[in-house]
Design a protein around this motif. Sequence first.
Motif, PDB file in Angstrom:
ATOM      1  N   UNK A   1       0.832  -1.205   0.000  1.00  0.00           N
ATOM      2  CA  UNK A   1       0.000   0.000   0.000  1.00  0.00           C
ATOM      3  C   UNK A   1       0.865   1.252   0.000  1.00  0.00           C
ATOM      4  N   UNK A   2       1.973   1.225   0.701  1.00  0.00           N
ATOM      5  CA  UNK A   2       2.886   2.363   0.696  1.00  0.00           C
ATOM      6  C   UNK A   2       3.402   2.594  -0.720  1.00  0.00           C
ATOM      7  N   UNK A   3       3.803   1.532  -1.387  1.00  0.00           N
ATOM      8  CA  UNK A   3       4.374   1.699  -2.719  1.00  0.00           C
ATOM      9  C   UNK A   3       3.306   2.096  -3.734  1.00  0.00           C
ATOM     10  N   UNK A   4       2.135   1.474  -3.672  1.00  0.00           N
ATOM     11  CA  UNK A   4       1.080   1.789  -4.653  1.00  0.00           C
ATOM     12  C   UNK A   4       0.607   3.227  -4.528  1.00  0.00           C
ATOM     13  N   UNK A   5       0.539   3.743  -3.298  1.00  0.00           N
ATOM     14  CA  UNK A   5       0.045   5.102  -3.083  1.00  0.00           C
ATOM     15  C   UNK A   5       1.066   6.141  -3.547  1.00  0.00           C
ATOM     16  N   UNK A   6       2.360   5.872  -3.359  1.00  0.00           N
ATOM     17  CA  UNK A   6       3.384   6.865  -3.641  1.00  0.00           C
ATOM     18  C   UNK A   6       3.974   6.787  -5.045  1.00  0.00           C
ATOM     19  N   UNK A   7       3.907   5.644  -5.689  1.00  0.00           N
ATOM     20  CA  UNK A   7       4.464   5.505  -7.026  1.00  0.00           C
ATOM     21  C   UNK A   7       3.397   5.875  -8.053  1.00  0.00           C
ATOM     22  N   UNK A   8       3.581   6.962  -8.816  1.00  0.00           N
ATOM     23  CA  UNK A   8       2.512   7.420  -9.718  1.00  0.00           C
ATOM     24  C   UNK A   8       2.132   6.406 -10.785  1.00  0.00           C
ATOM     25  N   UNK A   9       3.102   5.681 -11.328  1.00  0.00           N
ATOM     26  CA  UNK A   9       2.797   4.727 -12.384  1.00  0.00           C
ATOM     27  C   UNK A   9       2.005   3.541 -11.848  1.00  0.00           C
ATOM     28  N   UNK A  10       2.441   3.013 -10.697  1.00  0.00           N
ATOM     29  CA  UNK A  10       1.718   1.899 -10.080  1.00  0.00           C
ATOM     30  C   UNK A  10       0.298   2.318  -9.723  1.00  0.00           C
ATOM     31  N   UNK A  11       0.179   3.500  -9.124  1.00  0.00           N
ATOM     32  CA  UNK A  11      -1.147   3.953  -8.694  1.00  0.00           C
ATOM     33  C   UNK A  11      -2.073   4.139  -9.890  1.00  0.00           C
ATOM     34  N   UNK A  12      -1.534   4.702 -10.974  1.00  0.00           N
ATOM     35  CA  UNK A  12      -2.349   4.919 -12.170  1.00  0.00           C
ATOM     36  C   UNK A  12      -2.830   3.597 -12.750  1.00  0.00           C
TER      37      UNK A  12
END
Length: 380
Positions: free
Chosen positions: A335-346
Motif C-alpha cells: 500500500x505504501x508503494x502503490x500510493x506513492x508511485x505514480x505509475x503503479x497507482x495509475x
Amino acid sequence: MYTNISYGPSVHLFRQGIIQAQIAEVGDELLGSKIDEDYLDYIHPHWRQFKAPAAYQHFLLGIVYAFIFFMGTLGNGLVLITFFTTKGLRTPSNMFVANLAIFDTIMMFHLPFFCMNSVVEGQLFGKIGCDLYACAGAISGMGAAITNSMIAFDRYRTIAFPLDGRLGMKAALGLVAFTWFWAMPFSLLPFFEIWSKFAPEGYLTTCSFDYLEEGKSTQLFTIVIFVWAYIIPLLLIALFYSRIISHVREHEKMLKEQAKRMNVKSLSQGSGDEKSAEIKIAKVAITIVFMFICGWTPYALVAIIGCFGDRSIMTPTFSMFPAIACKTVACIDPWIYAINHPRFRAEISKKVPWLFSEKPKKAAPADNKSEVSEAKAENA
C-alpha cells in the motif's frame, strides 16, 4: 497428566501484575492442554507453566490476522498483477518491488493456518504443519530483509550514477535470485533439524526457531541468524541510503555554487528536476525500510531475550506481539508503494477504480523520462 512438568527456578523471579497473573496455579488449565500428548515433547517447558489463553484472546487474534490477511493479500496481489500485466512497469528497479511483494505474499499465506490453529488452540497439522509454517516465515522474513537492501542498492546506483549506473534486467534478475539463496540456509537448516529446530511459541498457534532450547548450539545459532537476517541487511541499507543522502547534498551544493557564479537565485528548475522523481522513489523505499525495521526489531529482541536474557518477561501474550508486527508490515508494504508511485497507482486505478478516492496524478515529465530511458535500456 501435566503434574510432573518442571516450571524451573525462574518462576519466582516473575514480576507482579500482568506477567505474574499469567502463571498457572492449581486448578488452572495449562497452556498446551488441548495439544496431543505425542506432540508435547516439541513444546518447550517454559510455555507450559502458563495459563491457557481465554477463548476470546484466540478469537481476537484471529480477527486481527484475518483483516491483515485480506488487506495484505489484496495489496500484494494488486502490485504483482499490475507488475506482470503492465509492460511499462517491468523495469529492473520494479523487479525488486515485485520480489518484495512475493515474499510478503508468502507471509500472508501464514494467516489462514494461524486462524485454523486458533480454533483448535494448538497446531492443527502437528509437527509438519509447525515446521512448514516456521520455514515459510523464515524464508519470507529473511528474503524481505535482503530485498530491502537490494532496493537501497538500486536506488543508490540510479541516483548517484544516472547515466551509466542503472542496473540492467539481467543484473536485476541475478540480484533477485541472490535474495532467494540468501533466505534459504537458515530456513532449511532448522527445518531438517541439521542446526537448531522449529517449535511452537506464545499461544502455541505460531512457530519459529527454538530460541528457548538450552545449550551453546542454540545460542550460536541465534547470534548467527541475528547477524545474517537482521544486522547485515540493516548495515547495507544504512550504507546505501547514507550515500544517497550525501550525494543529494553534494548535488544541491553544486547547484547553489553554480547559481551563485551565474548570478541567479536557483538552478533547481532544470537539471534538478530530472532527479526529483528518483529522489521521490527513494523516499518511498526508505519508508518501506522503516516499516521493515518496525516489524522485525521486536522479533529480533524476543529471540535475544529468550536465548540470553531474562525469560521471566517471556509470557505467551508478550511473545505474540512481534508476530503481529512482522505480518502487519508485510501487509502495509504494497500500500505504501502503490500510493506513492505514480505509475503503479495509475495502473492499479485502471483495474480497481473504486480503490482510490482521488484520480491519480499524471507522472511528472522527469518521471516519464526516466521510465522511458529504462525501457530503452532493457530493449537494447
